[in-house]
Design an enzyme around this catalytic site. Sequence first.
Site, short mmCIF file in Angstrom:
data_model
loop_
_atom_site.label_atom_id
_atom_site.label_comp_id
_atom_site.label_asym_id
_atom_site.label_seq_id
_atom_site.Cartn_x
_atom_site.Cartn_y
_atom_site.Cartn_z
N ASP A 162 0.82 -1.22 0.00
CA ASP A 162 0.00 0.00 0.00
C ASP A 162 0.85 1.27 0.00
O ASP A 162 0.54 2.24 -0.67
CB ASP A 162 -0.91 0.02 1.23
CG ASP A 162 -1.98 -1.06 1.14
OD1 ASP A 162 -1.99 -1.78 0.12
OD2 ASP A 162 -2.77 -1.19 2.08
N GLU B 27 3.72 1.84 -1.28
CA GLU B 27 4.29 2.14 -2.60
C GLU B 27 3.21 2.73 -3.51
O GLU B 27 3.45 3.66 -4.27
CB GLU B 27 4.85 0.87 -3.24
CG GLU B 27 6.02 0.27 -2.48
CD GLU B 27 7.24 1.17 -2.50
OE1 GLU B 27 7.61 1.68 -3.58
OE2 GLU B 27 7.82 1.39 -1.41
N TYR B 28 2.02 2.16 -3.39
CA TYR B 28 0.89 2.67 -4.19
C TYR B 28 0.62 4.12 -3.80
O TYR B 28 0.46 4.99 -4.65
CB TYR B 28 -0.33 1.79 -3.95
CG TYR B 28 -1.58 2.27 -4.67
CD1 TYR B 28 -1.81 1.94 -6.00
CD2 TYR B 28 -2.53 3.05 -4.00
CE1 TYR B 28 -2.94 2.39 -6.65
CE2 TYR B 28 -3.67 3.50 -4.66
CZ TYR B 28 -3.88 3.16 -5.98
OH TYR B 28 -5.00 3.60 -6.62
N LYS C 289 -8.61 2.24 11.92
CA LYS C 289 -8.85 2.08 10.48
C LYS C 289 -8.70 0.61 10.16
O LYS C 289 -7.60 0.09 10.08
CB LYS C 289 -7.89 2.93 9.66
CG LYS C 289 -8.23 2.87 8.17
CD LYS C 289 -7.55 3.97 7.38
CE LYS C 289 -8.13 4.11 5.98
NZ LYS C 289 -7.97 2.92 5.16
N LYS D 63 -2.03 7.15 9.31
CA LYS D 63 -1.45 5.80 9.23
C LYS D 63 -0.34 5.56 10.24
O LYS D 63 0.15 6.49 10.88
CB LYS D 63 -0.91 5.59 7.82
CG LYS D 63 -2.01 5.61 6.79
CD LYS D 63 -1.67 4.63 5.71
CE LYS D 63 -2.84 4.49 4.76
NZ LYS D 63 -2.58 3.53 3.72
N CYS E 176 26.04 -30.07 2.46
CA CYS E 176 25.70 -29.19 3.58
C CYS E 176 26.78 -28.11 3.72
O CYS E 176 27.97 -28.42 3.75
CB CYS E 176 25.61 -30.02 4.86
SG CYS E 176 25.49 -29.01 6.35
S1 IVH Z 1 -15.19 6.35 7.54
C1 IVH Z 1 -16.83 9.38 4.49
N1 IVH Z 1 -14.08 4.86 9.38
O1 IVH Z 1 -11.32 3.27 4.87
C2 IVH Z 1 -15.97 8.56 5.39
N2 IVH Z 1 -13.65 4.32 7.11
O2 IVH Z 1 -10.75 5.50 2.64
C3 IVH Z 1 -16.20 7.13 5.18
N3 IVH Z 1 -12.23 2.35 6.82
O3 IVH Z 1 -13.57 2.74 2.31
C4 IVH Z 1 -15.24 6.22 5.80
N4 IVH Z 1 -11.96 1.90 8.96
O4 IVH Z 1 -13.47 0.95 4.03
C5 IVH Z 1 -14.22 5.09 8.06
N5 IVH Z 1 -13.19 3.61 11.14
C6 IVH Z 1 -13.35 3.83 9.83
C7 IVH Z 1 -12.74 3.00 8.87
C8 IVH Z 1 -12.91 3.29 7.51
C9 IVH Z 1 -11.68 1.53 7.73
C10 IVH Z 1 -12.07 2.22 5.37
C11 IVH Z 1 -13.37 2.21 4.62
C12 IVH Z 1 -13.25 3.24 3.56
C13 IVH Z 1 -11.82 3.64 3.61
C14 IVH Z 1 -11.73 5.13 3.49
#
Ligand code: IVH
Length: 690
Positions: free
Chosen positions: A44, A46-47, A132, A330, A424
Site C-alpha cells: 500500500d 508504494e501505491y 482504520k 497511518k 551441507c
Molecule cells: S469512515 C466518508 N471509518 O477506509 C468517510 N472508514 O478511505 C467514510 N475504513 O472505504 C469512511 N476503517 O473501508 C471510516 N473507522 C473507519 C474506517 C474506515 C476503515 C475504510 C473504509 C473506507 C476507507 C476510506
Amino acid sequence: MVAMSQTDTSITQTAAAARAAELREQIKHHAQLYYVQDAPALPDAEYDKLYQELQAIEAAHPELLTPDSPTQRVIGRVLDGFTPVRHAVPMLSIRTETDTEASGARSFDDRVRRELKLAAEAPPVEYAAELKFDGLAMNLRYEQGLLVQAATRGDGETGEDVTQNVKTIALIPKRLKGATAAVIEVRGEVYMRRDDFEALNERQLAANEKTFVNPRNTAAGAIRQLDPALAAQRPLSFFAYGLGEVQGWDVPPTHSAMLDALQAFGLPVCADRAVVQGAEGLIAFHQAMGPRRDQLPFDIDGIVYKVNSLALQRQLGFVTREPRWAVAHKYPAQEQVTRLNGIDIQVGRTGKLTPVAKLEPVFVGGTTVSNATLHNLFELRRKRVRVGDQVIVRRAGDVIPEIVGVVPGVREAYVPNFRMPRACPICASAVARERGGIDHRCTGGLFCPAQRKQAMLHFAGRRALDIEGLGDKLVDQLVDAGIVTSLPGLYKLGVAKLAALDRMAEKSAQNIVDALEKSKKTTLARFLFGLGIRQIGEATAKDLARHFGSIDRIMDASVEQLLEVRDVGPIVAQSIHQFFQQAHNREVVEQLRAAGLTWDEGEGALAGTGPRPLLGKTLVLTGTLPSLSRDAAKDMIEAAGGKVSGSVSKKTHYVVAGEEAGSKLDKARELGLVVLDEAALLALLDQPPA
Ligand code: IVH
C-alpha cells in the site's frame, strides 16, 4: 534570459506531462489489481507514493489535470455476476495523512480549525478517534429494522449486491434490536480476524488447497464469491463505523453517540475508540494504539479521526471525493520494498536447510531488517525471487520477517534460478530431499555441528530438560571447540572445563553444573521430547509417555503398536520407529541413563488410569491466572485428558480467563462460550484451589 526560462518551463512541462501519464497508467493498473481482482502487486505504501507524486504534479501543473485522472474519481468497478446497487448516499473515501508522526494529526486539526474559522484561542475541537480497519467497506440497508440489502462500495456511486454472502456473517444482525425506522443504512468494514485467517489457511493446507495471502484479500474474495455456500466457509467479521441513508430515525448529535446507538441496535462496534479534545488528544490516541496494533486480533493500517459533532461535519462538507471532517492517520508501513542481495542457507536442528534472504537493510514494522526467511526451495520458486530483485518485505509485530513477493519489473540481467546446494554448507555431508517432501536436509545428523548445536539447545530447552544457562553462546563455544560432541557429553562437563571457556566466571560455571545436575531428574515425556525426534512435539511426547509408560517399551514398539497411541498417525509412527532403529540413537539413551538421568516411568500408567474429567475437551487459556503459571495450567489440563488450543473458536469448550484477558475473552463472549476462572478450572479438575 527570458527566452531561456520559457524553454525551461516547456521542457519541465513536457517531462511533467509524460510522468503524469506514466503514473496514471501505473495507478490504474495497480488499482485494478487491488480493487477489482483482490490481488495487489504493490505494498500500500508504494501505491500511496505513486498517487501522491501524481497529486503533486497536478497541483504544480493544473493544466495537466484530466477528468479521468485517478485522483479525480473513486476507482473500482462492478464485477460481472452481482447486481449493481446505486448508493442512495455515495460511499466516499477519506484523505490519508501520510505523515505518520504527531505532526500528521496537527495538520488535520489545523485544517479543521481554519475551515471552521476558529480563532487561535477558541477551545479545542472535539474528535472521535477510531481504528482504520483493513477490510472492505460495506453498506447494510435495514428497513423497518430488517436487513434487506448489503452492498460493496464499488466505485462509490454504484456497488455490488452481496446480500446473500453478507447474511452468512454471524455477527451481522438480520434484525436490529429496538429499531423500526423506515431506513437505516449502516456503513462499516467487513474483515477477517487473524486467527480465523490462520485457521482457514491450515484447513486449506490440510486439504491440499492453495493458501491465502492476507486477511484483507481473503475477506474481499469471500464477499465476492458467487456461491454463498463458499463464502460461508470463510469466517468474516464486521465493525460498524458510519451511516448511509437514514429515514425516520433521529440520529444522535455526535459520531460517538451514533456509534453507541448502533451498538445498542446489536451491531458490532469496535471498543477501541475514544472521544478526545484537539490535536493533542488525537496524538495521544495514535500513540497509545501504536504498540497495541500487533496484539489486536485483526489488521489495522492506522487511525481514523472524525470531527465528533455531526452538525460541524455538515458545516465542513466535502472536497471532491473526501470529507473535510475526517482523515486517516497511518502507522509506519509493515511492508517495504528492498533489494534481495543474496540467498544464504541455514541448517536447523533436524538438518533442514532453510534459504534465508539477505536484504539491503530496510526499516519496516519498526526495525531494520536485513534477513528474511524464504522457508524452502518451493516457496522460493513460487514467489519467483531471484538475487538482484526488488522484493516486498513484511514484518508485523514479533513475527519473523518474510518475503511477500517480487515487485514486477524487468530484471537488469539474466540471473540463474537459485539451487539448493548438494552438500551441507556446514559439514559437507550430502543434502537429500525425501520423495514427495518439500524440505532439503543435511544427512550428516549429529555429525553436523549445526545440527548438534540445535539438538543441544532443544534438549536444554525450557519444555524439555530445562537446563538453565545452556544457551546459544555457550553451545556454540562447546561445539566449536569440540568440548562436547553429543548430548551425554553435556553431563561430563565439570566446573574446571567450563570456567576455562572465554568469558565464563567460576560462579557461572558452577551454576551450569548445578543446572545440569538438577535436570537429571525429569519426566519421561520431557526426556522423549528433548531427544528431538522429528515429528515429536510436546503433546505427542506426552501421549507416548502416557501410553507406554517406559522408554524401553517405546524404543521397542513396532509401527503398529505406535499407531495405537491417540493422535499418532503413520508419519509420526514411522519417524519414532526409524529413530530408535538406529543403534547410535539407542546408544544416546543408554549413555544418558548411565550419566544418571532418571524419569518417572510410572507417570504414564498413572495418568492413563486416573480420572480424566476433560477428555475430549478443548480449552483456551488467556490472561494471567492468580496462582497457576500458564505451563502449570496446561500440564494439569492435559493430564486430565484435555487439549489446550491457542485460539478461540466455536469448537472451544471452555475459555479459562485470568487478569488482563484480552481479545480471546471478547471472542469467547461473542460466541457465548463458557468462561472459567482459576477456581472454576480447579473445581472442574477436582483439585482443591491453591
Ligand atoms: S469512515 C466518508 N471509518 O477506509 C468517510 N472508514 O478511505 C467514510 N475504513 O472505504 C469512511 N476503517 O473501508 C471510516 N473507522 C473507519 C474506517 C474506515 C476503515 C475504510 C473504509 C473506507 C476507507 C476510506
